[in-house]
Design a protein around this motif. Structure first.
Motif, PDB file in Angstrom:
ATOM      1  N   VAL A 228      -2.970  -9.229  -1.633  1.00  0.00           N
ATOM      2  CA  VAL A 228      -3.193  -7.816  -0.670  1.00  0.00           C
ATOM      3  C   VAL A 228      -2.780  -8.101   0.840  1.00  0.00           C
ATOM      4  CG1 VAL A 228      -4.809  -6.168   0.205  1.00  0.00           C
ATOM      5  CG2 VAL A 228      -5.461  -7.215  -1.970  1.00  0.00           C
ATOM      6  N   VAL A 229      -3.186  -9.195   1.528  1.00  0.00           N
ATOM      7  CA  VAL A 229      -2.952  -9.284   2.787  1.00  0.00           C
ATOM      8  C   VAL A 229      -1.403  -9.731   2.794  1.00  0.00           C
ATOM      9  CG1 VAL A 229      -3.727 -10.458   5.083  1.00  0.00           C
ATOM     10  CG2 VAL A 229      -5.353  -9.849   3.167  1.00  0.00           C
ATOM     11  N   THR A 230      -1.169 -10.923   2.356  1.00  0.00           N
ATOM     12  CA  THR A 230       0.240 -11.420   2.608  1.00  0.00           C
ATOM     13  C   THR A 230       1.511 -10.351   2.334  1.00  0.00           C
ATOM     14  OG1 THR A 230      -0.277 -13.590   2.115  1.00  0.00           O
ATOM     15  CG2 THR A 230       1.998 -13.072   2.212  1.00  0.00           C
ATOM     16  N   PRO A 231       1.289  -9.672   1.197  1.00  0.00           N
ATOM     17  CA  PRO A 231       2.347  -8.711   1.188  1.00  0.00           C
ATOM     18  C   PRO A 231       2.271  -7.372   2.076  1.00  0.00           C
ATOM     19  CG  PRO A 231       1.340  -9.255  -1.079  1.00  0.00           C
ATOM     20  CD  PRO A 231       0.504 -10.014  -0.053  1.00  0.00           C
ATOM     21  N   PHE A 232       1.141  -6.930   2.618  1.00  0.00           N
ATOM     22  CA  PHE A 232       0.865  -6.305   3.483  1.00  0.00           C
ATOM     23  C   PHE A 232       1.540  -6.564   4.941  1.00  0.00           C
ATOM     24  CE2 PHE A 232      -1.652  -4.641   7.192  1.00  0.00           C
ATOM     25  CZ  PHE A 232      -1.502  -3.359   7.121  1.00  0.00           C
ATOM     26  N   LEU A 233       1.525  -7.804   5.202  1.00  0.00           N
ATOM     27  CA  LEU A 233       1.861  -8.272   6.430  1.00  0.00           C
ATOM     28  C   LEU A 233       3.575  -8.505   6.524  1.00  0.00           C
ATOM     29  CD1 LEU A 233      -0.810 -10.861   7.593  1.00  0.00           C
ATOM     30  CD2 LEU A 233      -0.498  -8.695   8.440  1.00  0.00           C
ATOM     31  N   ASN A 234       4.143  -8.910   5.449  1.00  0.00           N
ATOM     32  CA  ASN A 234       5.553  -9.287   5.445  1.00  0.00           C
ATOM     33  C   ASN A 234       6.387  -8.314   5.750  1.00  0.00           C
ATOM     34  OD1 ASN A 234       5.185 -11.961   4.582  1.00  0.00           O
ATOM     35  ND2 ASN A 234       5.731 -11.800   2.253  1.00  0.00           N
ATOM     36  N   PRO A 235       6.175  -7.091   5.534  1.00  0.00           N
ATOM     37  CA  PRO A 235       7.261  -6.158   5.975  1.00  0.00           C
ATOM     38  C   PRO A 235       7.342  -6.042   7.650  1.00  0.00           C
ATOM     39  CG  PRO A 235       6.019  -4.860   4.249  1.00  0.00           C
ATOM     40  CD  PRO A 235       5.394  -6.549   4.614  1.00  0.00           C
ATOM     41  N   PHE A 236       6.041  -6.366   8.223  1.00  0.00           N
ATOM     42  CA  PHE A 236       5.818  -6.433  10.043  1.00  0.00           C
ATOM     43  C   PHE A 236       6.494  -7.668  10.172  1.00  0.00           C
ATOM     44  CE2 PHE A 236       2.566  -3.817   8.022  1.00  0.00           C
ATOM     45  CZ  PHE A 236       2.613  -2.542   8.784  1.00  0.00           C
ATOM     46  N   ILE A 237       6.377  -8.894   9.600  1.00  0.00           N
ATOM     47  CA  ILE A 237       6.762  -9.842   9.978  1.00  0.00           C
ATOM     48  C   ILE A 237       8.189 -10.238  10.099  1.00  0.00           C
ATOM     49  CG2 ILE A 237       6.809 -12.564   9.160  1.00  0.00           C
ATOM     50  CD1 ILE A 237       4.101 -12.235   8.245  1.00  0.00           C
ATOM     51  N   PHE A 238       8.722  -9.503   9.032  1.00  0.00           N
ATOM     52  CA  PHE A 238      10.284  -9.486   8.825  1.00  0.00           C
ATOM     53  C   PHE A 238      11.127  -8.324   9.617  1.00  0.00           C
ATOM     54  CE2 PHE A 238       9.285 -12.237   5.167  1.00  0.00           C
ATOM     55  CZ  PHE A 238      10.267 -13.242   5.447  1.00  0.00           C
ATOM     56  N   THR A 239      10.427  -7.427  10.055  1.00  0.00           N
ATOM     57  CA  THR A 239      10.926  -6.389  10.887  1.00  0.00           C
ATOM     58  C   THR A 239      10.744  -6.516  12.371  1.00  0.00           C
ATOM     59  OG1 THR A 239       8.925  -4.867  10.429  1.00  0.00           O
ATOM     60  CG2 THR A 239      10.953  -4.744   8.971  1.00  0.00           C
TER      61      THR A 239
END
Length: 314
Positions: free
Chosen positions: A280-291
């Motif tokens: 839940v948390v990691t897939p949610f954060l990844n778009p923000f991390i990479f953008t």
């Protein structure tokens, strides 16, 4: 449900503790996370495919990573959300349990292989920039991605097969919100020590097999960046790798706690917390991390928004 159940055809997911009101609150939170995860990762895939400025190996790998994040959260979260709405424990069939566990482990293994490949890609980009287009050509990138997917799905066949060859006679209640392998092993009346040891070695091979090239790559990357004379050049190089490095720390950190332990059946109390981090948390954060830390992705998003606004105006 708590009596001997030697020929299990279904399992009961214990899910989250707490009242019905708490379950409704958790449903709203996780549903929001799931929607943002789907939208964020889908946006990344779309802009990587359509924007010419993002037609490079780095963003090619990022697009596949986003697809994997969508898969891993979709395998777990819809079942979890449905369980939060149901009173009592959630029933899941044996076949559905097999499919869920296999896809979860296979997609996770593929993701780690891809993270290792992305680390090597960053190494080539920073340490061998003049040869980058030659080394990381289209055929090489396609081959790396294909091998990552095939390896991930083939590698977990035996692990899932041997898990469901066990006899479940202690109970058929899984103390988690999905078909967690550790909890399934705990329900077996077989001697699982040897199986757990082999599964431990497999987890070590997957995680450290991709972590070692990542560590080696970043050792060379940091050494090369520190030799850059200008502060702006160092900052730009660090910014290029920061997103991937953050993703590596979160992903490997949580999975090391979850899978790399000789006793797979222990630590039920925190297994579901770490599972939440992974699914839940990691897939949610990844778009923000990479953008948020990538100027090219931000520019591509701005261009996409401008085009959408122009289409609506016309």
């Amino acid at each position: 449900m708590l009596i001997n159940y030697s020929n299990a055809t279904e399992f009961y997911l214990l899910g989250f503790p707490g009242s019905e009101e708490l379950h409704h609150i958790l449903f709203a939170i996780f549903f929001f996370f799931y929607l943002v995860t789907l939208m964020g990762n889908t946006v990344i895939i779309v802009i990587v495919c359509v924007n010419k400025r993002l037609q490079s190996p780095m963003y090619f790998f990022l697009g596949h990573l986003s697809a994997l994040e969508i898969l891993v959260t979709t395998i777990i979260v819809p079942v979890m959300l449905w369980g939060l709405l149901l009173p009592g424990m959630q029933t899941i069939s044996l076949s559905a349990c097999v499919v869920q566990l296999f896809l979860y482990l296979a997609v996770g293994t593929t993701e780690f292989a891809l993270l290792g490949a992305m680390a090597v890609d960053h190494y080539v980009a920073v340490c061998n920039p003049l040869r980058y287009n030659i080394i990381m050509n289209r055929h090489a990138c396609n081959f790396v991605v294909l091998v990552s997917w095939v390896f991930g799905f083939l590698f977990q066949i035996w692990a899932v097969y041997v898990t469901f060859q066990l006899t479940y006679c202690k109970s058929n209640v899984v103390n988690n919100f999905f078909c967690d392998r550790g909890q399934l092993l705990k329900l077996s009346c077989n001697n699982t020590l040897f199986t757990e040891f082999i599964l431990f070695l497999m987890a070590v091979f997957v995680l450290f097999g991709s972590l070692i090239p990542t560590i080696v790559s970043y050792t060379y990357i940091i050494s090369t960046i520190l030799k850059i004379p200008s502060s702006s050049g160092r900052r730009k190089s660090f910014s290029t790798c920061a997103s991937h490095f953050t993703c590596v720390v979160i992903g490997y950190g949580s999975c090391l706690f979850l899978y790399v332990k000789p006793k797979q059946t222990q630590a039920a109390d925190y297994n579901w917390v770490v599972s939440l981090m992974v699914s839940v948390v990691t897939p949610f954060l990844n778009p923000f991390i990479f953008t948020l830390r990538n100027d090219k992705v931000i520019e591509a998003l701005q261009d996409g928004v401008k085009r959408c606004c122009q289409l609506f105006r016309n």
